[in-house]
Design a protein around this motif. Structure first.
Motif, PDB file in Angstrom:
ATOM      1  N   THR A   1       6.947 -12.484  71.163  1.00  0.00           N
ATOM      2  CA  THR A   1       6.319 -11.204  71.493  1.00  0.00           C
ATOM      3  C   THR A   1       6.299 -10.996  73.007  1.00  0.00           C
ATOM      4  O   THR A   1       6.682  -9.932  73.511  1.00  0.00           O
TER       5      THR A   1
ATOM      6  N   LEU B   1       8.763  -4.520  67.790  1.00  0.00           N
ATOM      7  CA  LEU B   1       8.299  -5.860  68.119  1.00  0.00           C
ATOM      8  C   LEU B   1       8.338  -6.783  66.905  1.00  0.00           C
ATOM      9  O   LEU B   1       8.676  -7.961  67.020  1.00  0.00           O
TER      10      LEU B   1
ATOM     11  N   ILE C   1       1.527  -7.561  64.737  1.00  0.00           N
ATOM     12  CA  ILE C   1       1.728  -7.792  66.161  1.00  0.00           C
ATOM     13  C   ILE C   1       0.407  -7.746  66.910  1.00  0.00           C
ATOM     14  O   ILE C   1       0.227  -8.424  67.924  1.00  0.00           O
TER      15      ILE C   1
END
Length: 221
Positions: A157, A174, A190
């Motif tokens: 990430t 992401l 995320i």
């Protein structure tokens, strides 16, 4: 040297694994693309020996997923398809070399050693934001010179965000970067990884842009 073999031919896989052990190398074996994507998310390998003609999904999907999340692990394609067009597809997708079946194991080991040597000499970028530094070659993150322990998902990430500071990444983008586009993995979202990164690196490192996604740094204006 720790290798990953992605090969659905059981006899060939057994021969390659036995040969690796005789060379005092560690080797993991999976038989399909889904299995390969799973182990690649949580393990670092010196090289991947990747069959293209896998059941279900092509091995090229594994390779493309690796490169899309900036995984530079060297990949040696093993293929029964000797046509020039097939070899070009693999190289264009990010493969480092290819070997056409049937092959001698001695040649396989020579090519594996060669792609690993070449990868060790690559220039891999070090990304810096404030006092945070991410070294892709070592997969190490530091803050003010001190190492920061990140999970594999947290690291990916952060790596995506540090690639383009100030750029807003959507959650879906992401997730593709972190999970390699694999539908076999259930996302913990995320938001969880961003929360953990803020806790470890500072609350203001990552900005939530409501309705759009996340970015490294602050929104201007």
């Amino acid at each position: 040297m720790h290798l990953l073999l992605v090969e659905d031919d059981a006899m060939l896989a057994d021969a390659v694994c036995q040969g690796a052990l005789q060379n005092a190398w560690q080797i993991d074996h999976v038989a399909d693309a889904a299995g390969a994507r799973l182990v690649l998310l949580d393990h670092a390998y010196a090289a991947v020996l990747l069959d293209i003609g896998l059941p279900g999904e092509s091995g090229l999907t594994v390779l493309k997923a690796m490169r899309s999340r900036y995984d530079i692990t060297p990949v040696l394609i093993l293929t029964a398809r000797g046509q020039l067009s097939e070899r070009i597809l693999g190289l264009d997708a990010g493969a480092d070399d290819y070997l056409v079946k049937p092959f001698q194991l001695d040649e396989l080991w020579a090519r594996a050693r060669a792609v690993v040597r070449r990868s060790e000499g690559r220039m891999v970028p070090v990304h810096t934001y404030g006092d945070i530094q991410l070294d892709r070659s070592k997969r190490v993150v530091t803050r003010a010179g001190a190492p920061v322990a990140l999970s594999a998902h947290e690291y990916r990430t952060l790596a995506a965000l540090m690639e383009r500071p100030g750029h807003i990444f959507t959650r879906d983008h992401l997730e593709d970067m972190v999970y390699g586009g694999s539908s076999a993995i259930e996302s913990n979202t995320i938001a969880v990884f961003v929360h953990q990164l803020r806790r470890k690196l500072g609350e203001h490192v990552i900005t939530t842009v409501h309705g759009r996604g996340y970015m490294l740094g602050k929104v201007r204006g």
